[in-house]
Design a protein around this motif. Structure first.
Motif, short mmCIF file in Angstrom:
data_model
loop_
_atom_site.label_atom_id
_atom_site.label_comp_id
_atom_site.label_asym_id
_atom_site.label_seq_id
_atom_site.Cartn_x
_atom_site.Cartn_y
_atom_site.Cartn_z
N SER A 287 0.84 -1.20 0.00
CA SER A 287 0.00 0.00 0.00
C SER A 287 0.88 1.25 0.00
N GLU A 288 0.26 2.38 -0.40
CA GLU A 288 1.00 3.64 -0.43
C GLU A 288 1.43 4.05 0.98
N THR A 289 0.63 3.71 1.98
CA THR A 289 0.98 4.02 3.37
C THR A 289 2.26 3.27 3.76
N PHE A 290 2.33 1.98 3.44
CA PHE A 290 3.50 1.16 3.76
C PHE A 290 4.75 1.71 3.07
N GLN A 291 4.61 2.01 1.78
CA GLN A 291 5.77 2.48 1.02
C GLN A 291 6.28 3.83 1.52
N SER A 292 5.40 4.62 2.13
CA SER A 292 5.82 5.94 2.60
C SER A 292 6.82 5.86 3.75
N TYR A 293 6.92 4.70 4.44
CA TYR A 293 7.86 4.57 5.56
C TYR A 293 9.30 4.45 5.08
N PHE A 294 9.49 4.01 3.85
CA PHE A 294 10.85 3.72 3.34
C PHE A 294 11.13 4.66 2.17
N ARG A 295 11.54 5.87 2.49
CA ARG A 295 11.61 6.92 1.47
C ARG A 295 12.70 6.65 0.44
N ASN A 296 13.74 5.90 0.81
CA ASN A 296 14.79 5.60 -0.17
C ASN A 296 14.46 4.36 -1.00
N GLY A 297 13.38 3.69 -0.65
CA GLY A 297 12.97 2.52 -1.44
C GLY A 297 12.99 1.24 -0.62
N ILE A 298 12.38 0.21 -1.19
CA ILE A 298 12.31 -1.11 -0.57
C ILE A 298 13.17 -2.06 -1.39
N ILE A 299 13.99 -2.86 -0.71
CA ILE A 299 14.85 -3.83 -1.41
C ILE A 299 14.38 -5.24 -1.06
N TYR A 300 14.12 -6.04 -2.08
CA TYR A 300 13.74 -7.44 -1.87
C TYR A 300 14.99 -8.31 -2.08
N LYS A 301 15.31 -9.14 -1.08
CA LYS A 301 16.47 -10.03 -1.22
C LYS A 301 15.99 -11.47 -1.34
N LYS A 302 16.70 -12.23 -2.12
CA LYS A 302 16.33 -13.64 -2.28
C LYS A 302 16.62 -14.39 -0.98
#
Length: 842
Positions: free
Chosen positions: A81-96
């Motif tokens: 959600s946009e609310t969740f993404q707003s917490y990580f202003r530099n972006g979200i990284i998915y790791k395997k």
């Protein structure tokens, strides 16, 4: 979750998620109305069903422990959600992988890394680890090749400035948090201009065969889809779960009964679960399960967002899906506070206009650009052209006409402009179009700096009232042209509302008794006399303002009459007595709608809006058109580098937004067009800590990039790739921007500043040695590369690690901190420490 237990994640790893795991995120924020708490559980695409069930259970338990106040969210990887993404202003990284596989969240200063990250998003950035192959690439996204000591940012040819900018912010974040600031960043904006970096990429990925894939468009819900809201009653009957549709748009709050639970389906884009106070504990516990079951039954994607909330703790987004939302102790309208049943006179809010510049938030709340003391010019649209209006009649507007009102005021000694486009209710379509076209031409005359405000007759904003100093009169029909097509009516009735020059307006209403209202003053003009009819509920201030307006609408004798003491001629002029509104009005209501910021896009032929939650000035990118909804007004912010199509379609986008809003919004809501660098106080006041100098140099992205000049040569770069050493004497047109830029221009550093991630450049302006000399340049003075981002063991002998900055030359010190050593040491200790941290000298 680790072995089905909640294990805290180190703060350095916030924003990094393993695809094989589930996470729980607790976020609390102070607001003007208390503390807003959100609980999210995040599901990795490779996580097990058991982990997902455990995460949902923990969230329910945490919710109970926190008194049922949090809003709960179910988040699925790649569809947050946009609310969740707003917490990580530099972006979200998915790791395997996952923690259970032995992976660690934080491995600082680990350089034995080789991975490719696919970076997507403009406002909300996510980076997914993909196969180390050219097949992973496409023309429209940013890709980061992470080789430990070197991060190469490859920008697709179709990338926007904002996407490149966000990619760079993410690269810097990886460098600083995972590599202790010791990695270098190289940027490829154009492959032909970056042969050396391309050589490294080919060594890692192999030779590229064939064309790159085209950009992959984001699959986002459009506003029409989001407007399709449906409310379902959820209950159990004979051990079966029953989901019964009870209403569609527009929804009203009284549909929600405290004894029950409901599901609100926003066009399959998002599912809300509302839990009534008096509903059973079993029903409350089953909220997520029911939502997931509902998603499956509807055939929606399993990644659909779910938001669960309790009666009395609803989110702002949920409330705005309803036509009218009343808080406790209120009787109507979201955030309109007064005690139930208490009847009172309308209070016109008085405020000190001299405080507007010192308190921009007041300007925003009061919808006031300034104190209305500026200059006014008015034109009428006649034969599709602008005709000046006689200044003696300023303030008189006829429903058969369209007008342009230019308001000029000084701020910091510089003129600023507001251009109002007033559209009469009975004006022709051609005149309304001509009004808009003439506004564009007039705006160009003033350097494209005017704030343009679309005003629909009867919906005049507060500042518009104020600039006419209590002399604003709205005639229902007719025209102010010299050649009038129809004679003016002999009898006219005007309703006057307002207590002073700032808030008074007289509006023509049908000349019949049913138009009267006991709370107001009315002017009845006939060929012989002008009556000032004073309702029982009107104040002395309102009567005084009505007298001033009476002199504008009639030259006849003025007769003041009180309600209940009317002469027969008065009723005769109105066509006889009739019932009219005589109830006392409720107290003036103060709205508390939460302002919301959206990025607008309709290039794909679908109207798509991306909300920016917890917005700030940094979210306004120069290549964007943004919409700020303050409920009473709609602002459109136009960036200098935004494309022509979106600029031209901005007003249409705002109208579309109002039309498709689930709450059934008033289509006559004022729409205000604001240009980057020319923002008025009633816009900036909605942003916390607005910086008026952020765009004061007036440079576009390209101008800022070109102003950096030629790229200096890097003397040497070494990258270990399976024992392959690459040595190059020069590196042209591409930067490998290390964290410690020895001779970087202060202008460039401001571009790459962590706090200003909106700025972006593909070139830097410095030279560097891979192993800087620790020899002092003078008496106890060392070059910056010897001191910045160094551990105690790496510092030259004799350097005090708590005062690294002291050993810089005066020139380097001023270049890094923007001030002299004397000025720096006069600052409070905490401020010194903060600046040292930001500059790698802590």
């Amino acid at each position: 979750l680790q072995n089905m237990k909640m294990v805290p994640v180190p703060e350095k790893a916030y924003g990094t998620f393993f695809e094989g795991d589930c996470y729980i995120i607790l976020h609390s924020k102070r607001t003007s109305r208390g503390t807003a708490v959100d609980l999210h559980y995040w599901i990795g695409k490779d996580s097990s069903q058991d982990e997902q069930g455990a995460a949902a259970l923990y969230v329910t338990q945490l919710d109970s422990a926190l008194g049922g106040n949090p809003v709960q969210h179910r988040e699925v990887q790649g569809h947050e959600s946009e609310t969740f993404q707003s917490y990580f202003r530099n972006g979200i990284i998915y790791k395997k992988g996952g923690v259970s596989s032995g992976f660690k969240h934080v491995e600082t200063n680990m350089y034995n890394i080789k991975r490719l990250l696919h970076v997507k998003g403009k406002k909300h950035v996510s980076a997914t680890e993909v196969a180390l192959s050219w097949d992973s690439f496409n023309k429209g996204d940013v890709f980061l090749l992470d080789l430990g000591k070197v991060l190469i940012q490859w920008n697709g040819p179709s990338c926007s400035i904002a996407e490149k900018s966000r990619g760079l912010a993410l690269a810097r974040s990886i460098r600083d948090s995972e590599r202790g600031g010791r990695a270098q960043i190289g940027i490829i904006d154009n492959e032909k201009d970056s042969p050396d970096l391309m050589q490294i990429m080919r060594m890692v990925l192999g030779e590229r065969r064939g064309e790159l894939r085209d950009a992959i468009p984001d699959t986002k819900a459009d506003e029409l889809q989001k407007a399709n809201v449906r409310l379902y009653h959820v209950y159990e009957k004979d051990n079966d779960l029953v989901v019964q549709e009870i209403a569609t748009r527009p929804l009203t709050q009284d549909l929600l009964q405290h004894e029950d639970c409901y599901i609100l389906d926003q066009g399959g884009f998002k599912i809300y679960v509302w839990r009534g106070k008096a509903s059973s504990p079993e029903e409350k516990k089953a909220a997520f399960t029911r939502a997931v079951g509902f998603i499956q039954a509807k055939g929606y994607p399993s990644s659909t967002n779910v938001e669960v909330m309790n009666d009395g703790a609803e989110s702002a987004m949920f409330k705005q899906l309803f036509q009218r939302w009343t808080e406790k102790n209120e009787t109507q309208g979201l955030g309109k506070v007064y005690t139930t049943g208490k009847i009172a006179k309308v209070e016109q809010v008085k405020f000190d206009t001299t405080q507007l510049h010192a308190r921009p938030e007041l300007a925003a709340e009061q919808r006031m650009v300034d104190d209305a003391s500026g200059e006014i010019e008015v034109w009428r649209i006649e034969d599709l052209q602008m005709q000046p209006v006689n200044p003696k009649t300023y303030g008189q507007f006829y429903g058969g006409d369209c007008y342009l009102v230019l308001y000029t005021y000084l701020r910091s000694g510089r003129p600023h402009y507001v251009l109002y486009m007033w559209q009469g209710r009975h004006a022709s379509v051609d005149e309304i179009t001509a009004c808009a076209l003439n506004a564009i031409e007039l705006d160009k005359k003033y350097g494209d700096e005017a704030v343009q405000v679309r005003v629909t007759m009867g919906k005049e904003p507060r500042h518009f009232l104020a600039i006419f100093k209590g002399r604003l009169v709205i005639y229902e029909g007719g025209t102010s042209r010299a050649q009038k097509s129809a004679p003016e009516p002999a009898i006219r009735l005007f309703q006057v509302r307002g207590t002073d020059e700032v808030n008074t307006k007289a509006t023509e209403v049908p000349a019949r008794a049913s138009s009267l209202n006991s709370n107001d003053v009315f002017l009845l003009t006939t060929s012989q006399v002008c009556y000032l009819w004073c309702g029982k509920g009107c104040s002395g201030d309102e009567r005084e303002m009505a007298k001033m307006v009476a002199d504008i609408v009639s030259r006849r004798d003025k007769h003041t009459i009180l309600e209940g003491q009317e002469p027969a001629e008065f009723w005769e002029a109105l066509g006889g007595k009739a019932p009219y509104a005589s109830e006392k009005r409720f107290q003036e209501q103060v709205t508390h709608y939460q302002p919301r910021l959206f990025e607008c896009s309709n290039q794909t032929g679908r109207f798509i809006m991306t909300e920016v939650v917890g917005f700030c000035q940094e979210d306004l990118d120069e290549d964007d058109v943004m919409l700020l909804d303050t409920w009473e007004e709609i602002f459109l912010w136009v960036g200098k580098a935004s494309n022509e199509y979106e600029r031209n379609e901005a007003i249409a986008s705002a109208k579309e937004y109002l039309k498709t809003h689930p709450a059934g919004r008033d289509l006559a809501t004022p729409i205000i067009l604001v240009k980057q660098g020319c923002e008025p106080l009633n816009f900036t006041g909605w942003f916390n800590a607005w910086d008026p100098y952020k765009w004061s140099d007036g440079k576009s992205y390209e101008e800022m990039k070109n102003s950096l000049g030629d790229v200096s040569a890097l003397s040497e770069i070494k990258v270990d790739l399976n024992n392959i050493s690459l040595n190059k004497r020069t590196l042209s047109v591409t930067s490998l921007a290390g964290s410690s830029s020895p001779n970087a221009s202060s202008e460039y550093k401001s571009h790459l500043n962590h706090r200003d991630s909106n700025s972006y450049s593909n070139s830097s302006n410095y030279s560097s040695n891979s192993s800087p000399s620790p020899m002092p340049n003078g008496e106890g003075v060392y070059s910056r590369e010897v001191l910045m981002n160094r551990t105690v063991d790496e510092l030259p002998e004799g350097v005090d690690p708590t005062r690294k900055e002291f050993y810089l030359s005066d020139a380097d010190f001023h270049d890094i901190f923007g001030k002299s050593k004397e000025e720096f040491y006069q600052m409070p200790k905490w401020k010194q420490q903060n600046e040292k941290k930001q500059c790698g000298l802590f």
